[in-house]
Enzyme design. Structure first.
Site, PDB file in Angstrom:
ATOM      1  N   ARG A 192       3.587  -3.303  17.275  1.00 58.27           N
ATOM      2  CA  ARG A 192       4.473  -3.072  16.140  1.00 58.27           C
ATOM      3  C   ARG A 192       5.030  -4.430  15.761  1.00 58.27           C
ATOM      4  NH1 ARG A 192       6.699   1.653  14.336  1.00 58.27           N
ATOM      5  NH2 ARG A 192       6.422   2.884  16.210  1.00 58.27           N
ATOM      6  N   ARG A 244      -2.312   9.994  11.602  1.00 61.70           N
ATOM      7  CA  ARG A 244      -3.096   8.765  11.754  1.00 61.70           C
ATOM      8  C   ARG A 244      -4.461   9.109  12.328  1.00 61.70           C
ATOM      9  NH1 ARG A 244      -1.147   3.355  12.509  1.00 61.70           N
ATOM     10  NH2 ARG A 244      -2.928   1.960  12.304  1.00 61.70           N
ATOM     11  N   GLU A 254      -5.283   7.661   7.348  1.00 60.52           N
ATOM     12  CA  GLU A 254      -4.330   8.752   7.517  1.00 60.52           C
ATOM     13  C   GLU A 254      -4.932  10.023   6.911  1.00 60.52           C
ATOM     14  OE1 GLU A 254      -1.278   7.915   8.915  1.00 60.52           O
ATOM     15  OE2 GLU A 254       0.094   9.505   8.323  1.00 60.52           O
ATOM     16  N   LYS A 292       2.223   4.638   1.368  1.00 60.48           N
ATOM     17  CA  LYS A 292       2.360   5.159   2.734  1.00 60.48           C
ATOM     18  C   LYS A 292       2.163   6.667   2.692  1.00 60.48           C
ATOM     19  CE  LYS A 292       5.278   4.885   6.878  1.00 60.48           C
ATOM     20  NZ  LYS A 292       5.029   6.178   7.471  1.00 60.48           N
ATOM     21  N   PHE A 295      -7.280   2.809   5.196  1.00 67.70           N
ATOM     22  CA  PHE A 295      -6.601   1.566   4.826  1.00 67.70           C
ATOM     23  C   PHE A 295      -7.043   0.362   5.641  1.00 67.70           C
ATOM     24  CE2 PHE A 295      -3.518   4.278   7.200  1.00 67.70           C
ATOM     25  CZ  PHE A 295      -3.489   3.569   8.399  1.00 67.70           C
ATOM     26  N   LYS A 308       7.145  -1.177   6.986  1.00 65.08           N
ATOM     27  CA  LYS A 308       7.236   0.056   6.193  1.00 65.08           C
ATOM     28  C   LYS A 308       8.575   0.106   5.476  1.00 65.08           C
ATOM     29  CE  LYS A 308       8.579   2.575  10.341  1.00 65.08           C
ATOM     30  NZ  LYS A 308       8.400   3.703  11.212  1.00 65.08           N
ATOM     31  N   GLU A 325       0.840  -1.204   0.000  1.00 63.04           N
ATOM     32  CA  GLU A 325       0.000   0.000   0.000  1.00 63.04           C
ATOM     33  C   GLU A 325       0.869   1.245   0.000  1.00 63.04           C
ATOM     34  OE1 GLU A 325      -2.723  -0.005   3.290  1.00 63.04           O
ATOM     35  OE2 GLU A 325      -3.736  -1.823   2.614  1.00 63.04           O
ATOM     36  N   ARG A 338      -3.652   9.269  16.713  1.00 62.35           N
ATOM     37  CA  ARG A 338      -2.849   8.130  17.130  1.00 62.35           C
ATOM     38  C   ARG A 338      -2.619   8.152  18.638  1.00 62.35           C
ATOM     39  NH1 ARG A 338       2.851   6.547  14.646  1.00 62.35           N
ATOM     40  NH2 ARG A 338       3.773   5.599  16.480  1.00 62.35           N
TER      41      ARG A 338
END
Ligand code: ATP
Length: 573
Positions: free
Chosen positions: A414, A254, A299, A249, A337, A420, A247, A269
């Protein structure tokens, strides 16, 4: 019956005098383990210096000037005297405690919160006066030590050095059989971000209740995050999935979108309600989302007629005033997303492909609402191509996502389901780190009277503390310099905050409560006796040749790069 507030106030005093993390956690857990579940809930909020969950609007809205008046009024002293004491002590809570001669304690933990809520709710034309009177009456009921902490909570600066992580650790010890269960408690918090509710439920039902939390409308879950790799080819090794979704970025803010009928709430976020900053986006989402109840992840980016604007530009929309003027000056759009909740059902445990399908079916795209562009393939070359195309478009890179059966949405995690890959990694450029500013050094020459360099720290989530990693003195433009000066004022601390670990030779001239996060470029990570990040055998990890990049107003201090991430980057893993 709720316990006396004096017990909580005396816990706070003892915490102020206890530097060691483990002893502090122990004191907290002893306190919580002997409280009723409703008191656990209220005490959890108050201990974090708040009257409610972190995603709620909990600011009391009382100006310091009015709080000074409330103290003067409560203890029959002149405002001048209070102000003098405030100047001398640097803290209005301490000033109140010195002026207050009351001995007998009558307030309960729940009384204090209810009265603070009343202060928050006071509205209308003379709201400041009403707030002042309510605070003064609460202070009249409080003996000396209690008034110290009531004033600090009312002004939003309790500063006893307890953060979410330490509280969760204390909950694990008090209700879940010990610190070894911290990660399960944390996992509960990733889904139930109302820390009071989580504590109450753990106190009532034990650890099993933490597992039962899921997503509900109006209560954000913590955002799922992405890992990074050193070489693009490492992605294949790390994601165990036949096909990979790549996807674009987007570099913005966020956002977790909650839609309940006609109501849209946008959470940042950092779990703040940012709906009022983006009324245009909220309105567009209301029209675009076809479902009655939904939670979406995405985002918000600065976006003008198909062109992406810089992150800094978008940050101009972080404001309370002139919101509509700035929605024109800095037009924005949202790129969705993920979808994690639909009409009463959590989608957290569904794999990515089915969540993406739900997202595509639930949203009509418009000029302001988009679905993240992507490509799904098992061909590695396709990933490279997609990356190049994204960068050519002005984007910062790609996020590669697993499409395997286990590609669930992991709140607050994470992990290796999302990776990423950014432009600067591929150009072999230096790493960036998001660091909490914890101190500054006086400047010389043209910077005399201002700061010359900033002491920056990484986050240690295991110990809920900030460990210094670098001292940044370059990369500031005139504009960023003066904006930093302003932003830092709010965080100035009288002494070294408990949560900050600093070596003697790095003692700054001014300390700050960890609050402001900045992005810093660096050339190399070394070991240094002057820094405390991931300290082993008297040496910590340190960043060489650091350069200020930008302010990350979308991040709170606990979102700063962790010491484990830094260690991993150093080891090239
Ligand atoms: P960075 O500092 O690299 O921007 P970060 O520290 O803010 O990243 P990471 O989790 O490391 O956060 O990178 C993922 C972030 O990228 C997400 O938090 C989200 O805000 C953003 N993002 C942009 N596009 C996407 C996408 N298509 N899927 C997931 N996240 C995306």
């Amino acid at each position: 019956m709720s316990s006396r507030f004096s017990k909580l106030a005396s816990l706070y005093s003892r915490l102020e005098d206890t530097p060691s993390y483990n002893s502090r956690r122990k004191k907290l857990s002893e306190f919580f383990s002997s409280r009723s579940p409703p008191d656990v809930k209220v005490a959890a909020y108050l201990t974090l210096g708040s009257i409610g969950a972190s995603y709620e609007d909990t600011e009391l809205g009382i100006a310091e000037k009015m709080a000074v008046r409330a103290v003067a009024d409560a203890y029959g002293s002149g405002e001048k005297k209070v102000k003098k004491l405030l100047e001398k002590r640097g803290d209005l809570g301490d000033a109140a405690a010195l002026l207050n001669e009351k001995k007998r304690s009558t307030l309960t933990i729940s009384d204090v919160r209810s009265k603070l809520i009343k202060i928050k709710k006071a509205s209308g034309e003379d709201s400041q006066k009403k707030k002042m009177e309510l605070l003064s009456s609460l202070l009249q009921d409080a003996p000396s030590n209690e008034s110290r902490f009531i004033v600090r909570i009312a002004l939003g600066n309790l500063r006893i050095g307890v953060g979410e992580q330490m509280l969760l650790d204390a909950f694990a010890e008090a209700f879940a059989g010990g610190s070894s269960h911290k990660s399960e408690v944390e996992d509960g918090y990733n889904k139930c971000t109302d820390i009071g509710l989580l504590g109450e439920s753990l106190a009532k039902h034990g650890l099993s209740s933490a597992k039962r939390f899921s997503i509900t409308l109006g209560r954000p879950v913590r955002a799922m995050l992405a890992q990074r790799v050193d070489k693009v080819s490492d992605i294949l090794e790390k994601i165990q999935s036949d096909e990979l979704a790549v996807e674009e970025k987007y570099d913005g803010e966020r956002v977790q979108v909650h839609k309940d009928g006609n109501r849209i709430i946008l959470f940042s976020r950092h779990l703040n309600d940012i709906t009022s900053q983006f009324p245009d986006i909220a309105e567009a989402l209301k029209k675009s989302i076809k479902r009655k109840k939904a939670v979406l992840d995405g985002e918000i980016v600065g976006y003008r007629k198909g062109d992406f604007l810089s992150f800094q530009k978008l940050m101009q929309r972080r404001r309370k005033y002139d919101v509509s003027e700035y929605s024109e000056k800095v037009p924005a759009a949202v790129f969705l997303f993920d979808m994690i909740y639909l009409n009463g059902n959590s989608l957290l445990k569904k794999p990515y492909p089915s969540r993406r399908k739900a997202l595509e079916k639930s949203v009509n795209e418009s000029g302001m609402v988009h679905i993240a562009k992507r490509n799904v393939s098992s061909d590695f070359e396709k990933i490279r191509e997609f990356f190049q195309k994204s960068v050519d478009k002005g984007l910062e890179g790609i996020i590669v996502k697993s499409t395997a059966k286990d590609s669930v949405y992991q709140p607050g995690n994470r992990g290796w389901l999302w990776i990423k890959w950014k432009k600067e990694y591929s150009e072999g450029m230096r790493e960036t780190f998001d660091l909490a500013v914890v101190g500054s050094y006086h400047g010389r020459g043209s910077r005399a009277g201002h700061f010359g360099a900033l002491l920056c720290a990484a986050f240690n989530p295991k110990k809920d503390r900030f460990e210094t990693f670098t001292k940044v003195g370059t990369g500031f433009t005139d504009e960023s310099f003066s904006s930093l000066q302003k932003l830092l004022k709010k965080h100035r601390a009288r002494k070294k905050p408990e949560s900050v670990v600093v070596e003697n030779d790095m003692e700054p001239d001014v300390y700050y409560e960890p609050g402001l996060v900045i992005e810093v470029f660096g050339a190399e990570i070394t070991r240094s006796p002057s820094h405390t990040a991931f300290r082993k055998k008297g040496k910590g990890l340190a960043l060489r040749f650091p350069r200020f990049q930008r302010v990350r107003r979308d991040k709170g201090p606990e979102d700063a790069t962790t010491i484990m991430e830094i260690k991993r980057i150093k080891d090239g893993k």
